[in-house]
Design a protein around this motif. Structure first.
Motif, PDB file in Angstrom:
ATOM      1  N   SER A  69     -50.360   1.333 -61.361  1.00  0.00           N
ATOM      2  CA  SER A  69     -49.065   1.902 -60.973  1.00  0.00           C
ATOM      3  C   SER A  69     -49.172   2.642 -59.647  1.00  0.00           C
ATOM      4  N   LYS A  70     -50.293   3.313 -59.417  1.00  0.00           N
ATOM      5  CA  LYS A  70     -50.477   4.029 -58.154  1.00  0.00           C
ATOM      6  C   LYS A  70     -50.512   3.053 -56.976  1.00  0.00           C
ATOM      7  N   THR A  71     -51.213   1.935 -57.156  1.00  0.00           N
ATOM      8  CA  THR A  71     -51.254   0.920 -56.097  1.00  0.00           C
ATOM      9  C   THR A  71     -49.856   0.393 -55.805  1.00  0.00           C
ATOM     10  N   LYS A  72     -49.081   0.140 -56.855  1.00  0.00           N
ATOM     11  CA  LYS A  72     -47.708  -0.338 -56.678  1.00  0.00           C
ATOM     12  C   LYS A  72     -46.860   0.694 -55.941  1.00  0.00           C
ATOM     13  N   LEU A  73     -47.013   1.968 -56.305  1.00  0.00           N
ATOM     14  CA  LEU A  73     -46.217   3.015 -55.668  1.00  0.00           C
ATOM     15  C   LEU A  73     -46.600   3.177 -54.200  1.00  0.00           C
ATOM     16  N   ASP A 236     -42.803  10.981 -53.451  1.00  0.00           N
ATOM     17  CA  ASP A 236     -43.938  11.873 -53.154  1.00  0.00           C
ATOM     18  C   ASP A 236     -44.330  12.720 -54.365  1.00  0.00           C
ATOM     19  N   PRO A 237     -43.374  13.381 -55.050  1.00  0.00           N
ATOM     20  CA  PRO A 237     -43.756  14.112 -56.270  1.00  0.00           C
ATOM     21  C   PRO A 237     -44.309  13.191 -57.357  1.00  0.00           C
ATOM     22  N   LEU A 238     -43.782  11.967 -57.427  1.00  0.00           N
ATOM     23  CA  LEU A 238     -44.282  11.019 -58.415  1.00  0.00           C
ATOM     24  C   LEU A 238     -45.736  10.649 -58.129  1.00  0.00           C
ATOM     25  N   MET A 239     -46.072  10.517 -56.867  1.00  0.00           N
ATOM     26  CA  MET A 239     -47.456  10.222 -56.497  1.00  0.00           C
ATOM     27  C   MET A 239     -48.366  11.394 -56.864  1.00  0.00           C
ATOM     28  N   GLN A 240     -47.896  12.618 -56.679  1.00  0.00           N
ATOM     29  CA  GLN A 240     -48.684  13.785 -57.073  1.00  0.00           C
ATOM     30  C   GLN A 240     -48.906  13.793 -58.588  1.00  0.00           C
ATOM     31  N   GLU A 244     -52.526  13.558 -60.624  1.00  0.00           N
ATOM     32  CA  GLU A 244     -52.940  14.541 -61.629  1.00  0.00           C
ATOM     33  C   GLU A 244     -53.257  13.855 -62.957  1.00  0.00           C
ATOM     34  N   ILE A 245     -52.434  12.892 -63.343  1.00  0.00           N
ATOM     35  CA  ILE A 245     -52.682  12.168 -64.599  1.00  0.00           C
ATOM     36  C   ILE A 245     -54.030  11.465 -64.549  1.00  0.00           C
ATOM     37  N   ILE A 246     -54.297  10.765 -63.458  1.00  0.00           N
ATOM     38  CA  ILE A 246     -55.570  10.037 -63.332  1.00  0.00           C
ATOM     39  C   ILE A 246     -56.737  11.008 -63.331  1.00  0.00           C
TER      40      ILE A 246
END
Length: 255
Positions: A69-73, A236-240, A244-246
């Motif tokens: 999901s991070k790569t997609k974002l 940007d907040p979603l990426m943060q 944190e989750i990872i």
């Protein structure tokens, strides 16, 4: 051991030693209780080990999902940024009419600005399965449980914002559905016509006159504003949150 206790019990009864028999009986009860406690402890230990093993499987699966999901974002943020940056270049040409772009340059900018949908599609299959089955409780870290629960609610907010962005995008694209402007010119000059197997026009309708349209300018400005807000207020907040989750998952995984 039990045979020995039975033999002793028979001997005590035969000898009518009541006090000794009572002590024996108490010892036998204690032995039974101790055996039960040991069995319960073993069962509890096994259950804890099974639960920990199950949690580790979930954690490793969640890590894989969230890294994808991070790569997609990251890719989506890059697409969105290119979209509004090229839109800003078009506005710059509108502000200074003495610096009109070529038809080729304008077509490239319009294509980069509006050709791609901006929509985040995270990998949430395992997380949704865990929530639906009640397995989220198997995650022992309370902070991680909160982050995972908030992640799902954040997806609803993101979807609403992306719908707003898509509406602004469609408002601008709709200006190419009439007689005055030409999507075909954009297709021809950006190579899309060739990819689709569509023949090129020998004479192309110019889209330069769009730069004089106040309606087009208004639509572009609303699109740019919504695109930038989508990035700064939501992505940007979603990426943060993703980071944190990872990070928390990595700390919980036992190699």
């Amino acid at each position: 051991m039990l045979k020995l206790f039975r033999k002793v019990r028979k001997q005590l009864i035969a000898e009518k030693k009541v006090s000794n028999y009572l002590l024996y009986a108490l010892g036998e009860i204690i032995l039974v209780v101790v055996g039960i406690l040991i069995a319960l402890a073993i069962d509890n230990a096994n259950e804890i080990n099974i639960k920990k093993h199950k949690e580790q499987i979930y954690l490793k699966g969640l890590k894989e999902e969230f890294e994808t999901s991070k790569t997609k974002l990251e890719q989506l943020i890059a697409f969105n940024k290119q979209s509004y940056e090229d839109s800003k270049k078009i506005i710059a040409f509108m502000v200074d009419p003495d610096k009109n772009p070529s038809e080729q340059e304008l077509s490239n900018l319009l294509y980069n600005a509006f050709a791609f949908d901006i929509s985040f599609n995270p990998n949430n299959s395992l997380l949704e399965e865990m929530i639906n089955s009640g397995s989220l409780k198997d995650i022992s870290n309370p902070r991680l449980r909160i982050l995972l629960t908030n992640w799902i609610s954040n997806m609803d907010d993101i979807s609403k914002q992306e719908t707003m962005l898509d509406n602004e995008r469609q408002q601008t694209i709709d200006m190419f559905r009439g007689e005055e402007n030409s999507i075909k010119t954009i297709y021809d000059l950006t190579g899309v016509s060739g990819e689709l197997g569509i023949p090129l026009n020998s004479e192309k309708t110019s889209n330069i006159k769009l730069l004089e349209s106040k309606e087009f300018e208004n639509n572009m400005l609303m699109f740019i504003l919504t695109s930038i807000k989508t990035e700064t207020v939501h992505y940007d907040p979603l990426m943060q949150s993703l980071d944190e989750i990872i990070m928390v998952i990595d700390k919980e995984i036992k190699e």
